[in-house]
Design a protein around this motif. Structure first.
Motif, mmCIF file in Angstrom:
data_model
loop_
_atom_site.group_PDB
_atom_site.id
_atom_site.type_symbol
_atom_site.label_atom_id
_atom_site.label_comp_id
_atom_site.label_asym_id
_atom_site.label_seq_id
_atom_site.Cartn_x
_atom_site.Cartn_y
_atom_site.Cartn_z
ATOM 1 N N GLU A 1 0.822 -1.216 0.000
ATOM 2 C CA GLU A 1 0.000 0.000 0.000
ATOM 3 C C GLU A 1 0.853 1.262 0.000
ATOM 4 O O GLU A 1 0.379 2.332 -0.339
ATOM 5 N N GLN A 2 2.118 1.153 0.394
ATOM 6 C CA GLN A 2 2.977 2.325 0.513
ATOM 7 C C GLN A 2 4.003 2.408 -0.616
ATOM 8 O O GLN A 2 5.062 3.013 -0.445
ATOM 9 N N THR A 3 3.711 1.776 -1.739
ATOM 10 C CA THR A 3 4.669 1.783 -2.855
ATOM 11 C C THR A 3 4.613 3.126 -3.572
ATOM 12 O O THR A 3 3.717 3.390 -4.378
ATOM 13 N N GLN A 4 5.555 4.001 -3.250
ATOM 14 C CA GLN A 4 5.645 5.311 -3.873
ATOM 15 C C GLN A 4 6.780 5.294 -4.904
ATOM 16 O O GLN A 4 7.917 4.963 -4.571
ATOM 17 N N VAL A 5 6.466 5.640 -6.138
ATOM 18 C CA VAL A 5 7.471 5.649 -7.199
ATOM 19 C C VAL A 5 7.320 6.923 -8.023
ATOM 20 O O VAL A 5 6.262 7.564 -7.998
#
Length: 358
Positions: free
Chosen positions: A237-241
């Motif tokens: 849920e916290q996959t920031q790209v």
């Protein structure tokens, strides 16, 4: 492999050898000539500036030998320079007249710059032939893809105009679907052409990859279930790209549409993760799998492993090519590999640290 000497070096070396040979012939030969004449025929030496008969014979012989030596060097140099150049000129004329199969001959006479010229010409001709062949293929493929919706639209509209079809909502819905299909085809062609010319612009910004994937998956959920595909999402849920979120969604849509057309009923896994500075997004099915020779070209435009399947399912053959274009625009690539369940995994990956797309 040792390189042949440059053309300038060959010319300089040949002229030096020729001049040295003529000098040695004139000086050493004349010294030997007068030494022999003085010993055996001293009376034949002229006492004035007018040469005697034997001296005149020696002068004439020396001149002929020097001219022969110079001619030999000139012929060798001209063969090394003019023979490959004439081959290039002749075949260049053939290419200009439309014969793209013409190739210059690389023989033993071509050395140094002339040999490189022959190789460069042949490489240019091969690329020109390849580009022309690809352009012809694209023209035929695009015309083929446009023909079906155009024929349907023309037939239905003509039927509506002549009163053959009743203007019902079902008829207009069918026409709208054809127009939407044409719109997707046009957009796919635009993306591919922009990427090919290096002008595909990206709006790079931090994005929540889990949220973007969730939006696309939710839109496809009912269609996938109808086809018997049980979708399973694996993403933090916290996959920031950093990416162009719109283009990544566009690529994921193409991957899911491909699975919707070709994947066998069963589990469909959509996953995303970040490893060693690279973001990976994959869609993996349970079959039927893709042969290795076909897997190498599935991301090429209009390259379908089974053309009949594309015609039945309505695919244009551009979806996976768009995925590849979007991956390359992000500095990454798209790959096709076998999955553990006997199916196929289509993977899109790109580096997290991206430079601005100018």
């Amino acid at each position: 492999m040792s390189q042949s000497p440059g053309l300038r070096r060959q010319i300089i070396r040949s002229l030096i050898v020729m001049a040295l040979g003529i000098i040695l012939l004139s000086i050493v030969g004349t010294y030997v000539f007068y030494a022999l004449i003085s010993k055996y025929l001293p009376d034949s030496i002229s006492e004035t500036w007018v040469p005697s008969r034997i001296e005149l014979t020696w002068i004439l012989g020396t001149t002929i030998a020097s001219l022969t030596m110079a001619g030999y060097v000139a012929i060798r140099l001209s063969r090394r320079i003019l023979t490959p150049l004439n081959s290039v000129v002749h075949n260049l004329r053939e290419v200009a007249q439309g014969n793209l199969q013409a190739r210059a001959t690389l023989d033993e006479h071509a050395q140094g710059e002339t040999a490189q010229l022959v190789r460069d010409f042949n490489t240019m001709a091969e690329r020109l032939q390849s580009v022309t062949r690809e352009q012809e293929f694209w023209n035929a493929a695009v015309a083929h893809e446009l023909r079906t919706p155009f024929t349907i639209l023309r037939g239905r509209l003509q039927g509506l105009a002549e009163g053959v079809f009743a203007p019902t909502s079902e008829v207009f819905s069918g026409l709208l679907r054809q127009v939407e299909g044409l719109g997707r085809l046009i957009e796919d062609l635009r993306v591919l052409s922009l990427n090919e010319s290096g002008h595909l612009k990206l709006d790079l910004a931090p994005a929540n990859l889990a949220q973007e994937i969730s939006l696309v998956v939710h839109a496809f959920a009912s269609s996938l279930e109808t086809r018997g595909l049980r979708i399973h999402v694996e993403v933090s849920e916290q996959t920031q790209v950093v990416c162009d979120a719109f283009r990544i969604r566009q690529a994921l849509i193409a991957l899911l549409e491909n699975a919707l057309k070709y994947a066998e009923p069963g589990e469909l896994r959509v996953s995303a993760n970040v490893s060693k500075g690279v973001c990976h997004v994959s869609v993996e099915d349970n079959g039927p799998g893709i042969a290795p020779e076909i897997a190498a070209q599935v991301f090429e435009a209009f390259r379908c492993g089974d053309p009949s399947r594309s015609r039945i399912s309505g695919g244009s053959g551009l979806g996976l090519a768009v995925v590849k274009a979007i991956a390359e625009a992000h500095g990454g690539q798209a790959v096709c590999r076998p999955s553990g369940a006997g199916g196929t995994a289509l993977v899109l990956h790109w580096p997290i640290e991206l430079k601005d797309n100018e």
